[in-house]
Every structure is written in C-alpha cells, then in structure tokens.
Scaffold this motif. Structure first.
Motif, short mmCIF file in Angstrom:
data_model
loop_
_atom_site.label_atom_id
_atom_site.label_comp_id
_atom_site.label_asym_id
_atom_site.label_seq_id
_atom_site.Cartn_x
_atom_site.Cartn_y
_atom_site.Cartn_z
N GLU A 111 0.84 -1.20 0.00
CA GLU A 111 0.00 0.00 0.00
C GLU A 111 0.88 1.25 0.00
O GLU A 111 1.87 1.31 0.72
CB GLU A 111 -0.91 0.04 1.23
CG GLU A 111 -1.89 -1.11 1.33
CD GLU A 111 -2.77 -1.00 2.56
OE1 GLU A 111 -2.68 0.02 3.28
OE2 GLU A 111 -3.55 -1.93 2.82
N ARG A 113 0.24 5.55 0.03
CA ARG A 113 -0.67 6.70 0.07
C ARG A 113 0.17 7.96 0.11
O ARG A 113 0.95 8.17 1.03
CB ARG A 113 -1.58 6.61 1.29
CG ARG A 113 -2.48 5.38 1.27
CD ARG A 113 -3.23 5.16 2.57
NE ARG A 113 -4.01 3.94 2.50
CZ ARG A 113 -5.30 3.88 2.17
NH1 ARG A 113 -5.96 5.01 1.94
NH2 ARG A 113 -5.95 2.74 2.10
N LYS A 115 0.46 12.32 -0.44
CA LYS A 115 -0.25 13.60 -0.44
C LYS A 115 0.73 14.73 -0.75
O LYS A 115 1.79 14.82 -0.13
CB LYS A 115 -0.93 13.84 0.91
CG LYS A 115 -1.86 15.04 0.91
CD LYS A 115 -2.71 15.09 2.18
CE LYS A 115 -3.75 16.21 2.09
NZ LYS A 115 -4.61 16.25 3.30
N SER A 136 -2.79 -1.33 -3.16
CA SER A 136 -3.52 -0.07 -2.94
C SER A 136 -2.66 1.14 -3.24
O SER A 136 -1.56 1.27 -2.71
CB SER A 136 -4.00 -0.01 -1.47
OG SER A 136 -4.62 1.23 -1.20
N VAL A 138 -3.15 5.37 -3.34
CA VAL A 138 -3.98 6.55 -3.09
C VAL A 138 -3.12 7.79 -3.31
O VAL A 138 -2.08 7.95 -2.67
CB VAL A 138 -4.55 6.55 -1.65
CG1 VAL A 138 -5.39 7.81 -1.42
CG2 VAL A 138 -5.37 5.30 -1.39
N VAL A 140 -3.28 11.96 -3.40
CA VAL A 140 -4.08 13.12 -3.04
C VAL A 140 -3.27 14.38 -3.31
O VAL A 140 -2.17 14.54 -2.78
CB VAL A 140 -4.50 13.08 -1.55
CG1 VAL A 140 -5.37 14.28 -1.21
CG2 VAL A 140 -5.23 11.78 -1.23
N GLU A 162 -7.36 -1.16 -4.66
CA GLU A 162 -7.76 0.24 -4.52
C GLU A 162 -6.90 1.15 -5.40
O GLU A 162 -5.68 1.10 -5.35
CB GLU A 162 -7.62 0.67 -3.06
CG GLU A 162 -8.02 2.11 -2.80
CD GLU A 162 -7.90 2.50 -1.34
OE1 GLU A 162 -8.65 3.38 -0.88
OE2 GLU A 162 -7.04 1.92 -0.64
N ASP A 164 -7.22 5.21 -5.94
CA ASP A 164 -7.98 6.37 -5.48
C ASP A 164 -7.21 7.64 -5.85
O ASP A 164 -6.13 7.91 -5.31
CB ASP A 164 -8.17 6.28 -3.96
CG ASP A 164 -9.13 7.33 -3.42
OD1 ASP A 164 -9.55 8.20 -4.19
OD2 ASP A 164 -9.43 7.29 -2.22
N GLN A 166 -7.40 11.66 -5.94
CA GLN A 166 -8.14 12.79 -5.39
C GLN A 166 -7.38 14.09 -5.63
O GLN A 166 -6.22 14.21 -5.24
CB GLN A 166 -8.36 12.63 -3.88
CG GLN A 166 -9.04 11.34 -3.45
CD GLN A 166 -9.11 11.21 -1.94
OE1 GLN A 166 -9.23 12.20 -1.22
NE2 GLN A 166 -9.01 9.99 -1.45
N SER A 190 -12.16 -0.55 -4.71
CA SER A 190 -12.36 0.90 -4.75
C SER A 190 -11.67 1.49 -5.96
O SER A 190 -10.49 1.24 -6.20
CB SER A 190 -11.82 1.54 -3.46
OG SER A 190 -11.95 2.95 -3.51
N ASN A 192 -11.51 5.35 -7.95
CA ASN A 192 -11.88 6.76 -7.97
C ASN A 192 -11.00 7.50 -8.97
O ASN A 192 -9.80 7.63 -8.76
CB ASN A 192 -11.73 7.38 -6.58
CG ASN A 192 -12.00 8.89 -6.57
OD1 ASN A 192 -12.49 9.45 -7.55
ND2 ASN A 192 -11.67 9.55 -5.47
#
Length: 582
Positions: A111, A113, A115, A136, A138, A140, A162, A164, A166, A190, A192
């Motif tokens: 995973e 993530r 930002k 995963s 993500v 952002v 996932e 995602d 954003q 998921s 997005n």
C-alpha cells in the motif's frame, strides 16, 4: 509500569507481537517502542504500517533500516499552504527515491498513500513492476504524472484492490488506461478517477465493473454519461460509495427512468458524490437512496442551487458528513439543521473564491442554525461572507465537541459584521469551550488578544493556521508558549518577526513544522536559528523578480517565505536553486 513490563517480558515474542497487532495508532506504536530494547526490536520487526508526515524529515534508507518489514506507507510532501498556491510547483517532494530504495532493499510494499507529492510516470511504472503483491494506491493533491502512469499500474498490479485519485493534476493522454486492466483483474474494491479531465473508455469501464464483484466504491469523472452510469449500476448494485459523473438528461426520458430504477436497486449506497455536470431536474432520481446516506459531497456541483439542494437534503436524515458549496445559502443550511440531526462534519466551500458574488455566500446566520440543530457536529470548514462574535459565542455553546474548527471569511480582515470590532472574543469562546480542539484556522480582523486566548485554552491544539492577523510578536509568542501539543503552525501575511521566531527555539524540536510567509522575519534571524538548532532544516524560498544572491544576502533582507521542519537526516539534496537550506 515497571511491574507490567517485567510481567510482559515472560511472554514469548510471538505473543507480544500478536498483542502489538492490536495497536493501530502510530502514536501508540511509537510509545511501545520506547519501553525497552526488546520491545523496540520487536516493534521494529512487526510494524507494517508507517506514517511519515514530511518526506524530508527522514530518508528512505532510514525508514527501511528502522522498519524492514514495512508493507504500507503514508507519505506527505509539500507544506499544507501549497493548497493555496503558496509553494512553487517545482519545490520538491519527489516520490521516486522512496520507491527506488524500497525496490533495491526487497521491501514487499502493498500500500502507498501520497499527499502533495511529485509523482512521475517513471515512479508509477517502477512501482507497478517492482512489487508483485501491490494492492492499494492513493494519490491526493499530487502532480507530475499522466494517464500513461495509470496504465502501467492497471497493466501490472494483478492484485490491485484500490486506486484512489483525489485532487490531482493529471496530464490525460487519452482515456485508454482503463482498457489496460487485464481480463483477469477481478480484485478491485475501490476505484476513484473523478479528478481526471479527459475522455474515458466507457466500454472498458463497464467490463471492469462487471467482473469486479467485490467493488464497493466507484467515483467516475464528468466524461461518463448518465446512460453509461445506469448500465454500470445495473451490474454493480452492491456499491456503498457512488460518485456520479455527468448527470445531465431529460428527466422524462427513458434513460432517466432506467437510472431511477437502477438506483432503487442500489440499497447499500451510504456515500454519494459527484454531479460534476448536472441538470437539477434530474435530481429526484437519487431520492430513493438518500434515506440511508451518511455522507454527501456536492462540493463540485455548482449547477445545483439552493432550492434544489434543500429538496435533496430533506431526504437525507441520516447524514453524518456533508460537503457543500455556499450556493446552499443560509436558508439551505437551516434546512440541513432541521433535517440532519446526526451531522458530525460540515464543509462549506466558496463557489466564488474571490467573493464577487456576494449573494451566493453564507453568513453567520447559517452557522448558528447548524450549531443549534446539529449538536453532534465536531468538524467544520466554513467559508463565509461575514461573521460576528455573538455568532461564534453561540456556536461554542451549542457545539462544545469540536475537534476541527476552520473558519475563513472571504475578506480575510473583515471585522464583526454588527459591532465592527475584531473577532477575538468569538474565537476565544471557541477555544475556551471546545476542550478537545486539535485543528484551528482563524480568519477576519484579529488582534494579539485572540492568540492570548488560544495559548491559554487550546491545550490539545496540534495545528494552527493564521492569515492576516495579529498586532505584534506577542501574538505568536502567546501561541508558542501556551500550546504545548502544537505540531504544525502556518502563518501568512501577519506582523510576526524575529523576536517571536527566536524567543523559544527549543519549541521547534517538539513540532513537525513552521511556515511563515509575508511576515517580518529576516534572513539574519533565520540564519541564527539554523546555526543554533542543527536538528532543524530552515529553508528560505526565494522566488520571483526580487531574488537576492544566495552567496551574500543582507542579514536585514526580509524573507518572503520560510519553511522550518524537524529532520533526522540533515539538509535535503534535491532542493532547487530558489530554495536555500541554512
């Protein structure tokens, strides 16, 4: 504690490791690692999830040495004020060195993530090809990549659950990346891609959704028409999180009727967002699923105005989270207050950031209504046209459980709309009543008095954002001396200078970061701070036409932007020319 530690030492490491698995908080894991050497070692080899709030506080090598079995990594790059365009886009925060280091050291990453990071297509391709069990991703508020990078993820991550995306800036190289998911891909839970601006291969999306029977969250972009969304919902009635794309059609058409029937069969939907393009007359089609909604995000739906919003909101009696534009008006917020008794989080965004459309903005009246009708409210972001001390005092009495309170007046120095006084007493009431407040943003005309209140009463405060506020260095000193748990302090366009910056330099070792822009801090003070505090990186961002030479700046030169942060690895090696690390 010693007796407890001695008792725990009798347990085999396998048992202790199982006990540690119940500690999901990063802070709890950190505390456990400090008990003794054996617990440090055990926690080191058992921690699989790591959070790094500043990608320059440590380097990848140190992360891997400390946690060699990391599986999940959360990494943040640019300072928060990057969201307001105060940080140059090429400031740094490249994720490639992190992915490269984990690849070379055999980390089994599952995973990631990110930002406010710089993410290139090369980074995504390396990520996709280096970690066979990757599940995963993500992203952002990231930038630097294209849909080619997404295609690499889709093609190579066989167990992806996932994806995602954003608020990212993505260069769209046509919409074929969705067709890169192999026919064997059935693992998605998921997906997005609402932030993408380009076209989408709708047929590939329909096939992907049809074969991913465990898909629970789907948020599409504006290029997915209502006809396609209706077909997707027929194939995925199990969704609990739905983000619509284009919601434009004749409400009396056959397509709209089919859409309404499809939504009626989606009985598990609890979160609804999207409506990027919308015909307000089509909204009754979503009424059937509104009854059980707990989350509604219409912050990207400028085509829905107050009357339509009120009709929609009246069906959402179980809402716990609402993100909305200020086009809802004070009347609409009154409807929210009378309908949504379970509301815990409210964000009201400006439809016109520059405040030209005064009729659209909400005021103190709407906020008071919300506080009276929604007693469980604990998180607020509120962009408004005006505010009063009386309103803030009322809000503080009605909702004492705020954890996050962020209020932004569109005119950042506007006083109390009734008395023309500063808003000190209103914000003072907020920090005095809300004992658990952890994040605060202040706005409107404010003097040093409000910072005295913050220092006295905001005992749990961890993050404070200040803009166009204060009278003197005393204001900043009140905060630094009083807020013992403060982690992040960000200040812009305020009269705080060298005396405030240098008064208690040891405080910065307990904080994650300090940002100051358009204040009264000089180069000489920043240099003094850097010399006396070697565990801190003090960066000066010197851009624009008024750049001075890095080799011989005047100590009296006022620094436009200064970013200070705690680090374990010294100055970063990828700073651009306009960033000086002292």
């Amino acid at each position: 504690m010693c007796l407890f530690r001695d008792m725990m030492s009798y347990f085999p490491e396998e048992v202790l490791e199982h006990v540690f698995d119940f500690l999901t908080s990063h802070r709890d894991r950190n505390a456990v690692s400090l008990v003794c050497k054996s617990w440090y070692s055990l926690e080191r080899f058992s921690r699989e999830k790591v959070f790094i709030g500043n990608c320059y506080a440590v380097n990848p090598e140190r992360l891997i040495a400390r946690f060699p079995r990391v599986r999940s990594l959360i990494l943040k790059g640019k300072p928060h004020f990057a969201d307001f365009n105060l940080v140059p886009h090429d400031w740094g925060g490249d994720v490639y060195p992190w992915i490269e280091a984990m690849t070379k050291n055999g980390i089994n990453l599952e995973e990631l993530r990110l930002k406010r990071m710089l993410v290139s297509d090369e980074s995504l391709e390396l990520l996709a090809k280096s970690f066979p069990n990757f599940k995963s991703l993500v992203l952002v508020s990231c930038e630097g990549f294209t849909t080619d990078g997404l295609a690499a993820i889709a093609s190579n991550c066989r167990f992806l659950r996932e994806l995602d995306l954003q608020e990212n800036e993505v260069d769209d190289r046509k919409g074929h990346w969705l067709s890169c998911f192999p026919d064997s891909c059935t693992s998605l839970v998921s997906l997005n891609f609402a932030c993408l601006k380009g076209e989408v291969n709708v047929a590939a999306l329909e096939r992907l959704v049809a074969r991913c029977h465990n898909l629970r969250s789907l948020r599409v972009n504006h290029a997915v028409p209502l006809e396609a969304l209706q077909k997707i919902l027929v194939k995925a009635p199990q969704l609990n999180d739905l983000g619509t794309g284009s919601f434009v059609h004749d409400p009396d058409s056959e397509t709209s009727k089919k859409m309404k029937n499809a939504l009626e069969n989606c009985k598990s939907v609890r979160s609804l967002s999207g409506f990027l393009d919308v015909n307000p007359h089509c909204l009754p089609a979503v009424y059937p699923i509104c009854t059980d909604l707990t989350s509604l995000n219409l912050s990207y739906a400028p085509g829905i105005y107050s009357n339509e919003l009120i009709k929609l909101i009246c069906h959402c009696k179980k809402l716990e989270r609402l993100w909305i534009l200020d086009t809802i008006g004070d009347k609409g917020l009154g409807a929210v207050a009378s309908t949504c008794k379970e509301l815990q989080e409210l964000r009201v965004f400006p439809s016109d950031l520059y405040g030209a459309d005064n009729a659209a903005a909400v005021t103190e009246e709407g906020l008071v209504s919300i506080s009276a009708g929604c007693p469980k409210l604990n998180s607020l972001l509120y962009f408004c046209q005006q505010m009063t001390n009386a309103a803030l005092i009322t809000v503080a009495k009605n909702c004492p459980n705020f954890i996050r309170f962020r209020l932004c007046t569109l005119n950042p120095v506007i006083p109390d709309a009734v008395t023309n006084l500063p808003l000190d007493e209103g914000f003072g009431a907020i920090v005095q009543s809300c004992k658990g407040l952890k994040r605060l943003s202040v706005s409107g005309r404010l003097t040093d008095q409000v910072f005295l209140y913050i220092g006295m009463y905001a005992e749990q405060l961890e993050m404070l954002s200040i803009a166009f506020a204060g009278d003197s260095d005393k204001g900043m000193l009140y905060v630094l001396n009083g807020c013992k748990k403060l982690k992040k302090l960000e200040i812009r366009d305020s009269p705080f200078g060298n005396a405030a910056l240098l008064s208690d330099m040891g405080k910065y070792e307990t904080m994650r970061s300090l940002w100051m822009s358009s204040c009264e801090v000089t180069y000489g003070a920043c240099k003094t701070l850097a010399e006396k505090m070697p565990t801190l990186n003090v960066e000066i961002i010197n851009e624009g036409d008024d750049q001075v030479e890095a080799s011989s700046p005047d100590a009296r030169h006022r620094v436009e932007k200064m970013y200070l942060y705690r680090t374990l690895v010294g100055p970063r090696r990828d700073a651009p020319d306009f960033v000086w690390t002292l």
